[in-house]
Design a protein around this motif. Sequence first.
Motif, PDB file in Angstrom:
ATOM      1  N   ALA A  77     -40.461  68.820  -5.920  1.00 32.59           N
ATOM      2  CA  ALA A  77     -41.640  69.005  -6.523  1.00 32.59           C
ATOM      3  C   ALA A  77     -42.384  69.810  -5.351  1.00 32.59           C
ATOM      4  O   ALA A  77     -41.975  69.777  -4.246  1.00 32.59           O
ATOM      5  N   THR A  78     -43.331  70.780  -5.748  1.00 31.81           N
ATOM      6  CA  THR A  78     -44.109  71.568  -4.971  1.00 31.81           C
ATOM      7  C   THR A  78     -45.023  70.462  -4.005  1.00 31.81           C
ATOM      8  O   THR A  78     -45.410  70.764  -2.834  1.00 31.81           O
ATOM      9  N   ASP A  79     -45.435  69.525  -4.666  1.00 30.53           N
ATOM     10  CA  ASP A  79     -45.828  68.156  -3.941  1.00 30.53           C
ATOM     11  C   ASP A  79     -45.143  67.228  -3.773  1.00 30.53           C
ATOM     12  O   ASP A  79     -44.742  66.640  -4.631  1.00 30.53           O
ATOM     13  N   PRO A  80     -44.547  66.747  -2.557  1.00 32.05           N
ATOM     14  CA  PRO A  80     -43.653  65.830  -2.309  1.00 32.05           C
ATOM     15  C   PRO A  80     -43.768  64.579  -2.815  1.00 32.05           C
ATOM     16  O   PRO A  80     -42.873  63.997  -3.223  1.00 32.05           O
ATOM     17  N   LYS A  81     -45.005  63.994  -3.183  1.00 28.48           N
ATOM     18  CA  LYS A  81     -45.160  62.829  -3.615  1.00 28.48           C
ATOM     19  C   LYS A  81     -44.758  62.682  -5.004  1.00 28.48           C
ATOM     20  O   LYS A  81     -44.773  61.564  -5.644  1.00 28.48           O
ATOM     21  N   PHE A 141     -40.260  71.203 -14.863  1.00 28.78           N
ATOM     22  CA  PHE A 141     -41.760  70.675 -15.030  1.00 28.78           C
ATOM     23  C   PHE A 141     -42.853  71.162 -14.657  1.00 28.78           C
ATOM     24  O   PHE A 141     -42.727  71.871 -13.567  1.00 28.78           O
ATOM     25  N   VAL A 142     -43.980  71.024 -15.222  1.00 34.03           N
ATOM     26  CA  VAL A 142     -45.135  71.277 -14.818  1.00 34.03           C
ATOM     27  C   VAL A 142     -46.270  70.110 -14.968  1.00 34.03           C
ATOM     28  O   VAL A 142     -46.311  69.764 -16.234  1.00 34.03           O
ATOM     29  N   LEU A 143     -47.176  70.107 -14.097  1.00 33.39           N
ATOM     30  CA  LEU A 143     -48.155  68.862 -14.201  1.00 33.39           C
ATOM     31  C   LEU A 143     -49.460  69.664 -13.749  1.00 33.39           C
ATOM     32  O   LEU A 143     -49.555  70.295 -13.177  1.00 33.39           O
ATOM     33  N   GLY A 154     -35.145  69.838 -10.944  1.00 34.50           N
ATOM     34  CA  GLY A 154     -34.087  68.863 -10.358  1.00 34.50           C
ATOM     35  C   GLY A 154     -32.704  69.142 -11.228  1.00 34.50           C
ATOM     36  O   GLY A 154     -32.804  69.667 -12.389  1.00 34.50           O
ATOM     37  N   LEU A 155     -31.680  68.312 -10.663  1.00 32.30           N
ATOM     38  CA  LEU A 155     -30.299  68.283 -11.346  1.00 32.30           C
ATOM     39  C   LEU A 155     -30.297  67.227 -12.129  1.00 32.30           C
ATOM     40  O   LEU A 155     -30.526  66.255 -11.892  1.00 32.30           O
ATOM     41  N   VAL A 156     -29.703  67.250 -13.431  1.00 27.52           N
ATOM     42  CA  VAL A 156     -29.468  66.163 -14.603  1.00 27.52           C
ATOM     43  C   VAL A 156     -28.053  65.766 -14.294  1.00 27.52           C
ATOM     44  O   VAL A 156     -27.176  66.572 -14.392  1.00 27.52           O
ATOM     45  N   THR A 157     -27.957  64.440 -14.421  1.00 21.84           N
ATOM     46  CA  THR A 157     -26.514  63.804 -14.363  1.00 21.84           C
ATOM     47  C   THR A 157     -26.622  62.789 -15.519  1.00 21.84           C
ATOM     48  O   THR A 157     -27.514  62.062 -15.677  1.00 21.84           O
ATOM     49  N   LEU A 158     -25.818  62.991 -16.510  1.00 26.49           N
ATOM     50  CA  LEU A 158     -25.407  62.359 -17.508  1.00 26.49           C
ATOM     51  C   LEU A 158     -24.232  61.304 -17.304  1.00 26.49           C
ATOM     52  O   LEU A 158     -23.340  61.659 -17.000  1.00 26.49           O
TER      53      LEU A 158
END
Length: 207
Positions: free
Chosen positions: A39-43, A152-154, A163-167
């Motif tokens: 994310a643009t903000d690490p938290k 995502f956008v918040l 992020g990378l998705v793993t199923l």
Amino acid sequence: MNIKYGLTAILGTYLIFTSGGSAAMAATIAGTIRVNVNATDPKFAGVYTGDFSYDDTHLTKVGTEFLVMNDGDYQVRPGLLSLNFRFLDFATGLTPVTYTASDDLNFPDNPILLFENGIPTQFGMQVAPGNDGGVWGGNNGFMFVDPGIFKFVLRNGTIGGEGLVTLEINESPPTSVPENSSPFASLLAFLGLGAVHLWRKSRKGNN
């Protein structure tokens, strides 16, 4: 009675029974979603998880296939049973919320689960609260898109990331092989019962 032709008839009945009477068993399969988010903000970065399940009845397990929750067309088939993903609240980005399939912007036609040779590889899903364009418009929302990417956008567009998705499948589906004997042993048992039946009939006729 002619025993030779009687045994031939029994064998034919056995082959019809074993070849046409028992189809491959379908299975309800559960899996886990894992997304490693930057994310643009690490938290707001971290690993976010979810779960899904599907019925593989309509899968040929050959090539690229898709499952949805509703009755799809010839390329998209019904079979997706559930999808839950725990992610951040759009307004504050602080409170974890569980989003489900019904939160998809195009539900019930979406979300969609893609398979390659019977293996689930990625979801297609877009959650856009307020129907304001979501991530595509730089507004609050998240989506699973090709090729296995989560975006995502918040906080009204001030925080974003991907992020990378793993199923992963939680366990192997049950096999459709009977637990008892092999087909050859079953054939011998079947023929044995038939021979006893014919022997009794021939004795009865002779008496």
